[in-house]
Design a protein around this motif. Structure first.
Motif, PDB file in Angstrom:
ATOM      1  N   UNK A 159       1.097 -18.791  19.491  1.00  0.00           N
ATOM      2  CA  UNK A 159       2.494 -18.425  19.312  1.00  0.00           C
ATOM      3  C   UNK A 159       2.733 -17.618  18.040  1.00  0.00           C
ATOM      4  N   UNK A 160       2.141 -18.042  16.931  1.00  0.00           N
ATOM      5  CA  UNK A 160       2.323 -17.330  15.668  1.00  0.00           C
ATOM      6  C   UNK A 160       1.770 -15.909  15.795  1.00  0.00           C
ATOM      7  N   UNK A 161       0.641 -15.769  16.475  1.00  0.00           N
ATOM      8  CA  UNK A 161       0.040 -14.437  16.652  1.00  0.00           C
ATOM      9  C   UNK A 161       0.896 -13.571  17.562  1.00  0.00           C
ATOM     10  N   UNK A 162       1.460 -14.148  18.613  1.00  0.00           N
ATOM     11  CA  UNK A 162       2.349 -13.382  19.488  1.00  0.00           C
ATOM     12  C   UNK A 162       3.574 -12.897  18.717  1.00  0.00           C
ATOM     13  N   UNK A 163       4.131 -13.758  17.876  1.00  0.00           N
ATOM     14  CA  UNK A 163       5.276 -13.359  17.055  1.00  0.00           C
ATOM     15  C   UNK A 163       4.892 -12.229  16.101  1.00  0.00           C
ATOM     16  N   UNK A 164       3.743 -12.364  15.458  1.00  0.00           N
ATOM     17  CA  UNK A 164       3.293 -11.336  14.514  1.00  0.00           C
ATOM     18  C   UNK A 164       3.061 -10.005  15.232  1.00  0.00           C
ATOM     19  N   UNK A 165       2.412 -10.055  16.387  1.00  0.00           N
ATOM     20  CA  UNK A 165       2.173  -8.823  17.136  1.00  0.00           C
ATOM     21  C   UNK A 165       3.484  -8.217  17.629  1.00  0.00           C
ATOM     22  N   UNK A 166       4.423  -9.062  18.033  1.00  0.00           N
ATOM     23  CA  UNK A 166       5.729  -8.569  18.454  1.00  0.00           C
ATOM     24  C   UNK A 166       6.462  -7.871  17.313  1.00  0.00           C
ATOM     25  N   UNK A 167       6.410  -8.473  16.120  1.00  0.00           N
ATOM     26  CA  UNK A 167       7.047  -7.846  14.958  1.00  0.00           C
ATOM     27  C   UNK A 167       6.376  -6.521  14.610  1.00  0.00           C
ATOM     28  N   UNK A 168       5.042  -6.487  14.696  1.00  0.00           N
ATOM     29  CA  UNK A 168       4.340  -5.228  14.449  1.00  0.00           C
ATOM     30  C   UNK A 168       4.736  -4.177  15.476  1.00  0.00           C
ATOM     31  N   UNK A 218       7.596  -4.001  17.120  1.00  0.00           N
ATOM     32  CA  UNK A 218       8.951  -3.550  16.810  1.00  0.00           C
ATOM     33  C   UNK A 218       8.970  -2.594  15.621  1.00  0.00           C
ATOM     34  N   UNK A 219       8.193  -2.910  14.612  1.00  0.00           N
ATOM     35  CA  UNK A 219       8.115  -2.021  13.448  1.00  0.00           C
ATOM     36  C   UNK A 219       7.521  -0.676  13.847  1.00  0.00           C
ATOM     37  N   UNK A 220       6.468  -0.713  14.671  1.00  0.00           N
ATOM     38  CA  UNK A 220       5.851   0.530  15.141  1.00  0.00           C
ATOM     39  C   UNK A 220       6.818   1.348  15.980  1.00  0.00           C
ATOM     40  N   UNK A 221       7.578   0.695  16.844  1.00  0.00           N
ATOM     41  CA  UNK A 221       8.559   1.399  17.676  1.00  0.00           C
ATOM     42  C   UNK A 221       9.647   2.004  16.794  1.00  0.00           C
ATOM     43  N   UNK A 222      10.075   1.270  15.779  1.00  0.00           N
ATOM     44  CA  UNK A 222      11.081   1.789  14.854  1.00  0.00           C
ATOM     45  C   UNK A 222      10.579   2.994  14.085  1.00  0.00           C
ATOM     46  N   UNK A 223       9.332   2.922  13.612  1.00  0.00           N
ATOM     47  CA  UNK A 223       8.757   4.063  12.897  1.00  0.00           C
ATOM     48  C   UNK A 223       8.617   5.278  13.819  1.00  0.00           C
ATOM     49  N   UNK A 224       8.205   5.031  15.062  1.00  0.00           N
ATOM     50  CA  UNK A 224       8.093   6.128  16.024  1.00  0.00           C
ATOM     51  C   UNK A 224       9.466   6.762  16.259  1.00  0.00           C
TER      52      UNK A 224
END
Length: 183
Positions: free
Chosen positions: A152-161, A163-169
């Motif tokens: 779960x913690x890894x899924x949350x971390x990957x999800x945040x990454x 979202x950050x990647x989508x925002x930067x794009x």
């Protein structure tokens, strides 16, 4: 070796609780075994093999020898605490000592770190699977709860990454469109 080759049988017969101090010490030792052979390879052996012994960076080499095992112990301690919170959220009544012991013992697969470089890719995934087994047996919980506690913690971390990647794009794409394309 037992954790690597027969995790289900090994964790089924192990005592589920242990001291937090012993678990953190084991995490430190696993960090030494798992990462130091790769550090030695990149900082010492590779420059010697390539004929550039003068490129050996002794201060960096020495600092990595200390930092990696300590970072593994501290990071693993914090991750085990997060795992315990997640496990409790999904209904498992497991004490922190049991989660800490399972987390530590799942790092027994770091013995593969004696094979430099390539082992780093394998031990992470293998230790995840061993941790699910350790939580299942040590915490007396179902496989699903154990898997959620580990991932779960890894899924949350990957999800945040993500979202950050989508925002930067989106920001990059907006800037390119505003300036009439890439020149």
């Amino acid at each position: 070796m037992e954790v690597m080759l027969r995790p289900d049988a090994t964790f089924a017969r192990m005592e589920p609780k242990g001291s937090v101090k012993d678990s953190v010490l084991f995490m430190f030792l696993c960090g030494c075994t798992g990462f130091l052979p790769t550090v030695v390879f990149f900082f010492a052996i590779e420059p010697l093999l390539s004929g550039r012994p003068e490129s050996i960076d002794v201060p960096s080499f020495a600092s990595w020898l200390v930092v990696l095992p300590l970072a593994n112990a501290v990071g693993s301690f914090l991750a085990a605490c997060l795992d315990n919170v997640i496990l409790r959220m999904v209904g498992a009544r497991v004490p922190l000592e049991s989660t800490m012991r399972g987390y530590a013992l799942s790092q027994g697969v770091y013995l593969l770190g004696l094979v430099p470089v390539l082992s780093l890719y394998v031990i992470l995934i293998w230790s995840f699977m061993a941790r699910v087994t350790a939580y299942h047996h040590g915490g007396r919980m179902g496989w699903r709860q154990a898997a959620v506690g580990v991932f779960w913690v890894w899924f949350l971390a990957l999800g945040l990454l993500g979202l950050c990647g989508a925002g930067l794009f989106w920001l990059f794409d907006s800037a390119v469109r505003e300036n009439g394309g890439i020149r």
